[in-house]
Design an enzyme around this catalytic site. Structure first.
Site, PDB file in Angstrom:
ATOM      1  N   GLY A  17       0.959 -10.709 -19.999  1.00  0.00           N
ATOM      2  CA  GLY A  17      -0.257 -10.482 -19.349  1.00  0.00           C
ATOM      3  C   GLY A  17      -0.928 -11.458 -18.585  1.00  0.00           C
ATOM      4  N   ARG A  70       8.482  13.545 -23.006  1.00  0.00           N
ATOM      5  CA  ARG A  70       8.322  12.404 -22.640  1.00  0.00           C
ATOM      6  C   ARG A  70       7.077  12.316 -22.090  1.00  0.00           C
ATOM      7  NH1 ARG A  70       8.826  11.383 -17.028  1.00  0.00           N
ATOM      8  NH2 ARG A  70       9.519   9.290 -17.586  1.00  0.00           N
ATOM      9  N   LEU A  98       4.836   5.968 -14.055  1.00  0.00           N
ATOM     10  CA  LEU A  98       3.614   7.129 -14.267  1.00  0.00           C
ATOM     11  C   LEU A  98       4.184   8.254 -13.553  1.00  0.00           C
ATOM     12  CD1 LEU A  98       0.364   5.030 -13.786  1.00  0.00           C
ATOM     13  CD2 LEU A  98       1.217   5.958 -16.210  1.00  0.00           C
ATOM     14  N   ASN A 112      -2.189  -1.292  -8.358  1.00  0.00           N
ATOM     15  CA  ASN A 112      -1.183  -1.829  -8.923  1.00  0.00           C
ATOM     16  C   ASN A 112      -0.976  -3.208  -7.933  1.00  0.00           C
ATOM     17  OD1 ASN A 112       1.275  -2.187 -10.483  1.00  0.00           O
ATOM     18  ND2 ASN A 112       2.423  -1.803  -8.377  1.00  0.00           N
ATOM     19  N   HIS A 114       2.122  -5.799  -6.830  1.00  0.00           N
ATOM     20  CA  HIS A 114       3.702  -5.675  -6.750  1.00  0.00           C
ATOM     21  C   HIS A 114       3.968  -7.032  -6.148  1.00  0.00           C
ATOM     22  CE1 HIS A 114       7.711  -4.103  -6.537  1.00  0.00           C
ATOM     23  NE2 HIS A 114       7.658  -4.349  -5.186  1.00  0.00           N
ATOM     24  N   VAL A 149       7.210   5.473  -6.346  1.00  0.00           N
ATOM     25  CA  VAL A 149       7.040   3.925  -6.956  1.00  0.00           C
ATOM     26  C   VAL A 149       6.693   2.936  -5.862  1.00  0.00           C
ATOM     27  CG1 VAL A 149       8.367   2.105  -8.161  1.00  0.00           C
ATOM     28  CG2 VAL A 149       8.483   4.633  -8.908  1.00  0.00           C
ATOM     29  N   ASP A 150       5.679   2.302  -6.137  1.00  0.00           N
ATOM     30  CA  ASP A 150       5.430   1.179  -5.284  1.00  0.00           C
ATOM     31  C   ASP A 150       4.956   1.376  -3.899  1.00  0.00           C
ATOM     32  OD1 ASP A 150       5.990  -0.764  -7.347  1.00  0.00           O
ATOM     33  OD2 ASP A 150       7.786  -1.132  -6.681  1.00  0.00           O
ATOM     34  N   GLU A 179      -0.354 -14.154  -6.914  1.00  0.00           N
ATOM     35  CA  GLU A 179      -0.865 -12.966  -7.766  1.00  0.00           C
ATOM     36  C   GLU A 179      -2.284 -13.281  -8.155  1.00  0.00           C
ATOM     37  OE1 GLU A 179       1.945 -10.650  -9.881  1.00  0.00           O
ATOM     38  OE2 GLU A 179       3.542 -11.397  -8.660  1.00  0.00           O
TER      39      GLU A 179
END
Length: 221
Positions: A17, A70, A98, A112, A114, A149-150, A179
């Site tokens: 975190g 799932r 996700l 997000n 990355h 993704v990304d 970041e």
């Protein structure tokens, strides 16, 4: 009369975190346009849960597990977010992919960070791959999440120089420091509406004193 209503943010984590800590520290300022109302982890042993609890932020654990359905955990996640009346979801080291259905349900509300200058080096092991490629500039990207993704509209990017003697670990350390600067600024722009989606890209409203296109340029060593 009070000031503008702050956006309600959920932060999703899986580990220590460190980006969560940077967001919490930024949101502690009364003029920051977002407040973190819940932190949700995919792992019950994630150190980031203690980071959140120590500042009084509500936490929850939703582990995907091995359930035959799932996507049950995604329904639980959706319910937690709705219960907390979340406006924006921040992925911060969240190690679960996700589903396209979940992303559609939260369309344009998930962002997000990355550890690469997207669209380069999607996926894992970005620092190793960056060094193998021989590039001289590396960095981090905050983007709006899409089903792939990304992928998704880029809100902000920042760069570091790649040193001749860099290892994956040394490069990762410098990118992570970057970041911690980038994510709070990107969330502030997104939450305030200064960075807004127009079609498939981000456009920026007038922001005196800030040129989003030149954040952290030239590259930080």
């Amino acid at each position: 009369m009070g000031g503008p209503v702050r956006k309600r943010v959920a932060v999703l984590i899986s580990g220590r975190g460190s980006n969560l800590t940077a967001l919490i520290e930024a949101a502690a300022s009364p003029d920051y346009p977002a407040e973190i109302v819940v932190v949700i982890s995919s792992r019950q042993d994630a150190p980031g849960l203690e980071v959140a609890s120590s500042t009084g932020i509500r936490t929850a654990i939703i582990e995907p597990g091995l359930d035959t359905d799932r996507h049950k955990w995604e329904r639980d996640l959706h319910d937690q977010l709705k219960r907390a009346e979340v406006d924006i979801v921040c992925l911060a080291g969240y190690m679960q992919v996700l589903s396209a259905d979940f992303v559609r349900r939260w369309q344009d509300r998930i962002i997000n960070i990355h550890p690469s200058l997207l669209p380069s080096f999607r996926g894992l092991d970005t620092h190793e791959r960056a060094l193998q490629s021989g590039i001289r500039i590396h960095g981090a990207t905050v983007h709006v999440v899409r089903a792939e993704v990304d992928d998704g509209p880029i809100i902000a990017q920042a760069a570091v120089s790649v040193h001749p003697d860099d290892t994956a670990d040394s490069l990762a350390t410098r990118v992570l420091r970057l970041e911690h600067l980038l994510y709070p600024q990107a969330l502030a722009m997104f939450a305030s509406g200064r960075a807004r989606l127009v079609g498939a890209r981000i456009e920026f409203a007038d922001a005196p004193g800030i040129d989003p296109g030149t954040l952290f340029s030239p590259p930080i060593d």
